[in-house]
Write a protein that holds these residues in place. Structure first.
Motif, PDB file in Angstrom:
ATOM      1  N   GLN A  39       0.829  -1.204   0.000  1.00  0.00           N
ATOM      2  CA  GLN A  39       0.000   0.000   0.000  1.00  0.00           C
ATOM      3  C   GLN A  39       0.866   1.258   0.000  1.00  0.00           C
ATOM      4  O   GLN A  39       1.821   1.357   0.768  1.00  0.00           O
ATOM      5  CB  GLN A  39      -0.890   0.005   1.233  1.00  0.00           C
ATOM      6  CG  GLN A  39      -1.795   1.211   1.374  1.00  0.00           C
ATOM      7  CD  GLN A  39      -2.491   1.222   2.727  1.00  0.00           C
ATOM      8  OE1 GLN A  39      -2.058   1.899   3.660  1.00  0.00           O
ATOM      9  NE2 GLN A  39      -3.571   0.450   2.838  1.00  0.00           N
ATOM     10  N   THR A  40       0.543   2.206  -0.886  1.00  0.00           N
ATOM     11  CA  THR A  40       1.228   3.488  -0.906  1.00  0.00           C
ATOM     12  C   THR A  40       0.226   4.612  -1.115  1.00  0.00           C
ATOM     13  O   THR A  40      -0.898   4.388  -1.566  1.00  0.00           O
ATOM     14  CB  THR A  40       2.290   3.562  -2.029  1.00  0.00           C
ATOM     15  OG1 THR A  40       1.636   3.407  -3.302  1.00  0.00           O
ATOM     16  CG2 THR A  40       3.355   2.488  -1.868  1.00  0.00           C
ATOM     17  N   LYS A  41       0.661   5.819  -0.821  1.00  0.00           N
ATOM     18  CA  LYS A  41      -0.191   6.995  -1.009  1.00  0.00           C
ATOM     19  C   LYS A  41      -0.158   7.455  -2.467  1.00  0.00           C
ATOM     20  O   LYS A  41       0.840   7.283  -3.163  1.00  0.00           O
ATOM     21  CB  LYS A  41       0.288   8.135  -0.106  1.00  0.00           C
ATOM     22  CG  LYS A  41       0.205   7.847   1.376  1.00  0.00           C
ATOM     23  CD  LYS A  41       0.767   9.014   2.178  1.00  0.00           C
ATOM     24  CE  LYS A  41       0.719   8.737   3.677  1.00  0.00           C
ATOM     25  NZ  LYS A  41       1.304   9.855   4.454  1.00  0.00           N
ATOM     26  N   VAL A  42      -1.269   8.025  -2.883  1.00  0.00           N
ATOM     27  CA  VAL A  42      -1.323   8.728  -4.165  1.00  0.00           C
ATOM     28  C   VAL A  42      -1.328  10.209  -3.815  1.00  0.00           C
ATOM     29  O   VAL A  42      -2.265  10.700  -3.183  1.00  0.00           O
ATOM     30  CB  VAL A  42      -2.582   8.361  -4.965  1.00  0.00           C
ATOM     31  CG1 VAL A  42      -2.628   9.154  -6.275  1.00  0.00           C
ATOM     32  CG2 VAL A  42      -2.615   6.860  -5.247  1.00  0.00           C
ATOM     33  N   ILE A  43      -0.267  10.912  -4.184  1.00  0.00           N
ATOM     34  CA  ILE A  43      -0.103  12.312  -3.801  1.00  0.00           C
ATOM     35  C   ILE A  43       0.059  13.167  -5.053  1.00  0.00           C
ATOM     36  O   ILE A  43       0.814  12.805  -5.963  1.00  0.00           O
ATOM     37  CB  ILE A  43       1.125  12.497  -2.885  1.00  0.00           C
ATOM     38  CG1 ILE A  43       1.026  11.571  -1.665  1.00  0.00           C
ATOM     39  CG2 ILE A  43       1.245  13.951  -2.424  1.00  0.00           C
ATOM     40  CD1 ILE A  43       2.243  11.623  -0.755  1.00  0.00           C
ATOM     41  N   ASP A  44      -0.651  14.261  -5.084  1.00  0.00           N
ATOM     42  CA  ASP A  44      -0.603  15.169  -6.229  1.00  0.00           C
ATOM     43  C   ASP A  44      -0.933  14.442  -7.534  1.00  0.00           C
ATOM     44  O   ASP A  44      -0.343  14.696  -8.577  1.00  0.00           O
ATOM     45  CB  ASP A  44       0.773  15.842  -6.326  1.00  0.00           C
ATOM     46  CG  ASP A  44       0.779  17.016  -7.292  1.00  0.00           C
ATOM     47  OD1 ASP A  44      -0.248  17.723  -7.391  1.00  0.00           O
ATOM     48  OD2 ASP A  44       1.813  17.220  -7.970  1.00  0.00           O
ATOM     49  N   GLY A  45      -1.848  13.481  -7.449  1.00  0.00           N
ATOM     50  CA  GLY A  45      -2.288  12.782  -8.649  1.00  0.00           C
ATOM     51  C   GLY A  45      -1.320  11.752  -9.191  1.00  0.00           C
ATOM     52  O   GLY A  45      -1.450  11.314 -10.332  1.00  0.00           O
ATOM     53  N   ALA A  46      -0.353  11.320  -8.376  1.00  0.00           N
ATOM     54  CA  ALA A  46       0.641  10.344  -8.838  1.00  0.00           C
ATOM     55  C   ALA A  46       0.773   9.212  -7.831  1.00  0.00           C
ATOM     56  O   ALA A  46       0.967   9.454  -6.633  1.00  0.00           O
ATOM     57  CB  ALA A  46       1.995  11.015  -9.042  1.00  0.00           C
TER      58      ALA A  46
END
Length: 270
Positions: free
Chosen positions: A224-231
């Protein structure tokens, strides 16, 4: 917006050469140009190996799941390691601009103004565990602006996607603008590890992406990872001795801010 290849995969030892097979599974949205490349998928036999940064869930009966059926949910492990230093993020961004110029396939070279390192304005940067990459402990995922709001998405100083001001990104119902899955076989002692990575670009409402691999003899937890600034970028890896027993599938899912699953897809390794 474009997705492209990560760094080249190091060749396996000659004794594994006959076991190599080339494969690629990727998903492209309309109005998105994807470069042409083919990663190497290694499937070999032998004893078990430990997957760097991950666990292995073994099915006690050794039986594969019926086609089209996803087994009971696996545990989830966050790959997030926090923010890199400003200097590390800036250095990686400058490296990424170099790949925008040199690491081309069929994609157009961005305008010169968009490749000027003096115009870099960092937008996001976070480090994640380097799953399945021997000798590497973390990967740097980032976005930044250059020139006149030219948006760039990079991983470890290699570009994954970019968008010029005014690009038509459509209106996808699930919020995902573009996405791509890569299979690769990477050297590991004593066997090659089967690794998959998934990249996406999305609306700001998408905040999390998860990936797991499933084989006949075992499966990984959900990375699991974050989606930050649309990426978003996430990876999972399966030991070679498990991956060799029949087909392997990659499950991907993404969630919005309210915790709703907005995207779900399963990819075959062949």
């Amino acid at each position: 917006m474009n997705l492209t290849t990560p760094p080249p995969v190091e060749p396996l030892d000659p004794e594994y050469a006959t076991d190599l097979r080339q494969d690629l599974v990727r998903r492209a949205r309309k109005k998105r140009r994807l470069p042409t490349w083919t990663p190497v998928l290694a499937a070999a036999c032998g004893i078990a190996v430990v997957v760097a940064g991950g666990l292995l869930i073994v099915r006690t009966n050794g039986e594969p799941s019926p086609a089209g059926q996803v087994p009971a949910d696996a545990p989830t492990q966050s790959l997030e390691l926090g923010q890199p230093t400003q200097s590390d993020a800036l250095a990686a961004a400058k490296s990424c601009l170099t790949t925008l110029t040199n690491d081309r396939r069929n994609d157009p070279v961005p305008p010169e103004a968009a490749r000027d390192p003096k115009t870099i304005k960092l937008r996001s940067a976070h480090s994640i565990e380097a799953v399945g990459l021997p000798g590497q402990t973390r990967q740097l995922v980032q976005t930044f602006y250059t020139g006149d709001r030219f948006w760039v998405f990079c991983v470890d100083g290699k570009w994954q996607g970019y968008a010029a001001p005014g690009d038509d990104q459509g209106n996808p119902s699930d919020g995902i603008y573009s996405s791509g899955l890569q299979w690769s076989g990477l050297p590991s002692d004593p066997l090659p590890t089967l690794r998959a990575t998934f990249s996406l670009t999305s609306r700001p409402s998408v905040v999390r992406v998860e990936l797991r691999l499933r084989g006949a003899r075992g499966e990984t937890p959900w990375s699991q990872t974050k989606v930050i600034d649309g990426a978003g970028y996430v990876a999972a890896a399966l030991p070679g001795d498990v991956a060799k027993h029949g087909p392997v599938q990659a499950d991907v899912r993404a969630y919005d801010q309210a915790g709703n699953m907005v995207y779900s897809e399963t990819f075959d390794d062949k």
